[in-house]
Write an enzyme that holds these catalytic residues in place. Structure first.
Site, PDB file in Angstrom:
ATOM      1  CE  LYS A  64      -3.954   2.002   2.512  1.00  0.00           C
ATOM      2  NZ  LYS A  64      -4.837   1.887   3.692  1.00  0.00           N
ATOM      3  CB  SER A 124      -8.015   3.841   2.771  1.00  0.00           C
ATOM      4  OG  SER A 124      -7.197   3.176   3.716  1.00  0.00           O
ATOM      5  CB  SER A 157      -8.355   1.084   5.691  1.00  0.00           C
ATOM      6  OG  SER A 157      -8.993   2.335   5.694  1.00  0.00           O
TER       7      SER A 157
END
Lengths: 487, 98, 472
Positions: free
Chosen positions: A75, A150, A174
């Site tokens: 990420k 996210s 997330s």
């Protein structure tokens, strides 16, 4: 075209060991798949050149662990030395870290190969990945739908089988929520399990890095390599070394499971509630106890989350000022001009909203009426979870209240992103581990996930239940193009 | 409950956050921020809670670091990330007061 | 000054701690070097970096708190103080707002022989900011100082005059220096002082002003004086005192306005989530307490008891290396020892620009020297002759004396001659001796030593003198 990346990690490992394939084969296949699925917009930065070079170099080394040579996606809020880490923000569009996050160092030590940095909500603030400065990633099950967020890019690249492993981060769901929307396994471990050193802070007391994978076993394998006390992170915990796969395959008879009534109330979509109800029946039929319980303050978690997460974020993001790194306006007229314009232009709307509200919540008397009170009730939530775990092994419920919705729905609604995470946020408030495991599909062939919550540091037990369910349901979790029925 | 913040309230929080807003943006944020603040206002409805704070959800306490140097980086290493530098210094528009 | 008004002052003193590395990062605590060389990613607030806590710096803060008689907070937490300024890279300073390490302490000062306690409100740990220099329309930042460990010592408003302010700050400085907690150099910025002053005609305190970064202890006293005078004048004119920040101008000897305080400076304090609770165990606190350096007051007391004059005692305290050299040497004649240290040895150190540690003089050698001097085995003259060798060689006192050929005269027949010569020449003293005046011996001894230019073995002379006298 080769299909090595559809094989399990154990199978790939065997092939690598027997030298029937080499890491370079996996890396090339990953980049081919990424190229083919470019429209999913999973990655912000690809690490192609270095990944190919590393793969070549690995040919000279012994295949010494199960994850050796396996491609992994990171990420884009996790610091990678010499590889851009943008947090999906204009603020860090060209920022190149000078150090590796502790987890990245661990990944390199085990010779996994970093393929690229995945798309996400800007600074992880959002529940759909649509706040990304680089555009939203798309759901592989239906490209009109959100991936969730996210960690949307990490979720989508696993779901579409571009890479077998990915890292996400979870502040208020997330990892788990996009895992649910895309039909993959996502684990947010106990707060303190994994070092946060190098994870760009959104809300320090809630953030936690975790593995996102195609199945439960591989998730546990990756977690094995990420955990451990780090002297650079005072909130990381000392624990005995353990193998998170050790309970996988064990029966769930006599397991005591609780379902909070709030998790199956009418805030949850009917189709999802039915799936949960089926799951409860299945578990009972197979010897587990399932009780419905109340957990005090659980329905207040979102309010507390808003206060604590936005408060911490307003402070954590103060370092982005156009002075030391990142975006900076050209020719500022004054210092104040530099601050105000850099932050106005460098941050997106959602981030600015949260910073402003967070600053307000900490200012003057508000620090007591809002922030302090939130911390006090947060302690009560943690205690009420602890009480539940005195009687139960695990807590379950749905991961999300809805199924992945359309990319153009509710854009810019400042509240929606919090409400999407109403079922996952309580776990972060209490610092507990939580995970998503797919349990079926909606009538329009979109994935539905089960949320499993464990007591602190009991991830192994969660994997035990998750893998049992996974085996029992034996779902086909590879998205097929054009199978979606909803327009 | 009010639908939007007063303009001066928006300006106040934008100032705290050091974010410049255009007039149109102020109007929009007046509505958006109010929606968020109405949400957090729900905390006032919560009664009966303990005094104890939870600052970070960890059980352990600080382990102190030894007074030893492990990491030092050279200015050159970070220079490429600094928007404006001058010699070995980071440069900013003049600071108004000490 | 108008006697109707009571002046009230307090001090907020920042001291940099003498640790090797910074408070929350492990880069070197040394900002005297080239700009931006003692830095790392933590000091530059790189995204994803986290603080760690320097245990030694905590110990130094604990030492200071114990020495200033504070209650120790055994369960501490840190807080973030948020504000935007280029010298604050994270956009917040890590400090202790809610749970300072020490509270409710005091420091005793002495004014005109009267002892007074000045209360310490609290001592808290925090980190220093970066250093900035300004040129034309630009400022330049050096992050070497960023993160240097600090303690802030906040006094109660117990200070009632300029004299008390000076005494308090001097005492504080002396104490921290003795603890090895801080260098306390105001000129170099390792000690910084803000002075709060208010005046009032009643029991209720008046509105206070804060004068920032006062350049010396003397100036801090002046600030109390001139600021009180200014405030009284304002009040007498019917004006109100504003809560404001001021600056002291040494040349003009007056304070000037820097800025009016913003209504409740909005620092948005909240508990630092990156650092869990810091627990100080009782055993740890006791260990530090037991190993606390002997403080100036205790040393002064010992010196006076051992017969050292107040003047010399204070001179020793002011020169810590000399005072430290006398630690654990209480069994020798401290008067002689202190005379040596403050006299010829200090002169030698000044001349050679050395510290005591840089010389070859050891506590053992000093002990030996003092014993030989007090027994008369060697004379002050001999000491002066061998000083350089004492300071610059590894040889013992005896070895130096032998090697220099200033061996004492041990020749009995030669010495008897001289003894008799002196006896003959000082009939009065002999009579005195006979009539029981012991002092006469000392005089005769002195005359003999003088005759031998100080090189006679004094104990042998003493013995011979007594023998010869008994014959008469």
């Amino acid at each position: 075209m080769s299909k090595y990346l559809d094989k399990s990690i154990v199978e790939i490992h065997q092939l690598l060991k027997k030298k029937e394939i080499y890491p370079i084969d996996l890396v090339e296949e990953a980049f081919n798949r990424i190229e083919k699925n470019k429209d999913l917009n999973c990655f912000i930065t690809l690490n192609k050149e270095k990944a190919l070079k590393e793969a070549k170099e690995l040919e000279n080394l012994e295949v010494d662990n199960l994850l050796f040579g396996i491609p992994i996606a990171i990420k884009d809020n996790i610091s990678t030395k010499g590889l851009k880490t943008t947090c999906a923000s204009k603020m860090l569009e060209n920022y190149e870290p000078i150090f590796d996050a502790t987890v990245v160092q661990k990944i390199k030590d085990k010779h996994m190969i970093i393929i690229g940095k995945t798309n996400m909500d800007e600074f992880a603030m959002g529940s759909t990945s649509r706040t990304s400065y680089f555009g939203a990633p798309k759901n592989p099950w239906n490209k009109k739908k959100i991936t969730g967020g996210s960690s949307g890019g990490s979720a989508a690249c696993i779901a579409s089988r571009m890479v077998p492993l990915a890292l996400g981060s979870d502040t208020g769901g997330s990892i788990r929520q996009p895992a649910s929307y895309t039909g993959i396994v996502g684990m947010k471990p106990t707060y303190g399990r994994i070092s946060r050193y190098g994870l760009v802070a959104f809300a320090s007391s809630l953030d936690q890095i975790g593995p996102m994978t195609r199945d439960v076993y591989e998730n546990a394998l990756l977690l094995n390599e990420l955990v451990g006390r780090d002297s650079n992170d005072l909130t990381s915990a000392w624990r005995e070394e353990e193998d998170f796969t050790r309970l996988i395959g064990k029966d769930i008879k006599k397991m005591k499971i609780a379902v909070p009534n709030y998790f199956i109330s009418d805030i949850v979509n009917l189709e999802i509630r039915e799936k949960i109800s089926d799951m409860i029946t299945l578990l009972k039929e197979n010897g587990a106890t399932v009780d419905f319980i109340d957990i005090d303050y659980i329905e207040n978690a979102v309010t507390l989350y808003q206060i604590i997460a936005m408060g911490e974020a307003s402070s954590n993001l103060a370092r982005f000022d156009g002075i030391k790194f990142g975006y900076s306006i050209p020719n500022p007229e004054s210092l104040e001009d530099l601050y105000r314009k850099t932050r106005a232009e460098g941050f997106g709307k959602e981030v600015k909203r949260r910073i402003m509200v967070g600053s307000y919540l900490l200012s003057g008397e508000n620090a007591v009426t809002y922030y302090n009170k939130a911390l006090q009730i947060r302690d009560d939530i943690r205690k009420s979870f602890q009480k539940a775990f005195e009687s139960y092994d695990l807590i379950i419920g749905p991961t999300t209240t809805t199924i992945a919705y359309n990319l153009d729905q509710d854009i810019d609604d400042p509240i929606k992103s919090f409400l999407d995470d109403v079922l996952v946020i309580p776990v972060n408030m209490a610092g507990l581990p939580g995970m998503n495991v797919p349990i079926g599909f909606s009538s329009y062939q979109m994935p539905i996930g089960l949320h499993i919550i464990g007591n602190s540091f009991e991830e192994a037990k969660m994997y035990q239940l998750a893998s049992w369910i996974e085996k029992k349901l034996n779902l086909d979790l590879i998205p097929k193009e054009g199978e979606s029925h909803e327009s | 409950m009010k639908e939007k913040l007063e303009l001066c309230e928006v300006e106040h929080v934008a100032n705290l956050a050091r974010i410049e807003l255009t007039e149109e943006e102020k109007d929009q944020y007046a509505i958006d921020l109010k929606k968020l603040l109405n949400e957090v206002e729900k905390i006032s409805e919560i009664k009966n809670y303990d005094e104890e704070l939870l600052i970070t959800p960890v059980e352990h306490t600080v382990s102190l670091r030894k007074d030893e140097n492990k990491r030092t980086i050279s200015f050159n290493e970070i220079k490429k990330n600094i928007p404006k530098s001058s010699g070995n210094f980071v440069e900013v528009p003049v600071m108004l007061h000490e | 000054m108008n006697r109707d008004y009571q002046v009230t002052a307090g001090a907020e003193v920042h001291c940099e701690l003498k640790s090797k590395t910074k408070m929350f990062s492990d880069s070197y605590n040394n900002y005297g070097t080239m700009a931006n060389t003692n830095i790392n990613e933590i000091d530059f607030a790189y995204p994803g970096t986290l603080p760690t806590v320097n245990g030694y710096a905590v110990e130094l803060a604990l030492k200071a708190s114990l020495a200033l008689n504070c209650k120790i907070n055994k369960k501490m937490h840190f807080d973030r103080k948020n504000y935007f300024y280029p010298d604050l890279p994270k956009g917040y300073q890590i400090t202790q707002a809610r749970s300072p390490i020490g509270t409710d302490g005091y420091l005793e000062i002495e004014i005109d022989g009267i002892t007074k306690k000045i209360g310490i409100h609290d001592i808290h740990i925090e980190e220093d900011t970066s250093k900035s220099t300004h040129y034309k329309e630009k400022s330049f930042l050096d992050f070497n100082r960023n993160g240097v460990p600090l303690i802030e010592i906040v006094s109660e408003p117990d200070i009632k005059s300029d004299k008390e302010m000076v005494a308090y700050l001097e005492k504080l400085r002396e104490t921290l220096l003795y603890l090895n907690v801080s260098d306390c150099k105001i000129e170099e910025g390792s000690m910084r002082c803000d002075v709060n002053v208010s005046v009032s005609k009643t029991e209720t305190l008046g509105t206070r002003t804060e004068t920032k970064n006062v350049g010396s202890i003397h100036s801090a006293g002046m600030v109390v004086l001139v600021e009180a005078k200014r405030q009284i004048e304002e009040l007498e004119k019917g004006n109100k005192i504003q809560e404001e920040t001021r600056r002291y101008d040494e040349k003009e000897n007056k304070t000037t306005l820097m800025r009016i305080k913003e209504v409740g400076n909005d620092y948005r304090y909240f508990p630092e989530p990156d650092i869990p609770f810091l627990i100080l165990e009782d055993s740890e606190i006791e260990r530090v307490r037991e190993n606390l350096e002997v403080l100036p007051d205790a040393r002064r007391k010992t010196y006076l008891e051992k017969g050292i004059s107040l003047g010399n005692a204070n001179k020793l305290i002011q020169n810590k290396q000399l005072s430290d050299f006398l630690l654990n040497l209480e069994d020798i004649d401290l008067v002689i020892a202190s005379n040596l240290l403050l006299g010829d040895i200090s002169a030698y150190l000044n001349k050679t620009e050395k510290t005591l540690k840089e010389t070859k003089l050891t506590q053992e050698k000093l002990k030996d020297l003092v014993k030989k001097l007090s027994s008369g085995e060697i004379t002050n003259k001999v000491f002066k002759e061998i000083l350089t060798e004492l300071m610059e060689t590894e040889f013992s006192v005896q070895e130096i004396i032998s090697s220099k050929g200033i061996e004492t005269i041990n020749d009995k027949s030669y010495l008897i001659e001289i003894v008799n010569k002196i006896i003959e020449g000082n009939k009065n003293s002999v009579d005195d001796y006979k009539s029981g005046k012991d002092r006469a011996i000392k005089y005769l001894m002195g005359q003999i030593m003088k005759e031998t230019k100080g090189s006679a073995n004094p104990s042998l002379v003493n013995q011979l003198l007594l023998e010869e006298l008994s014959k008469r």
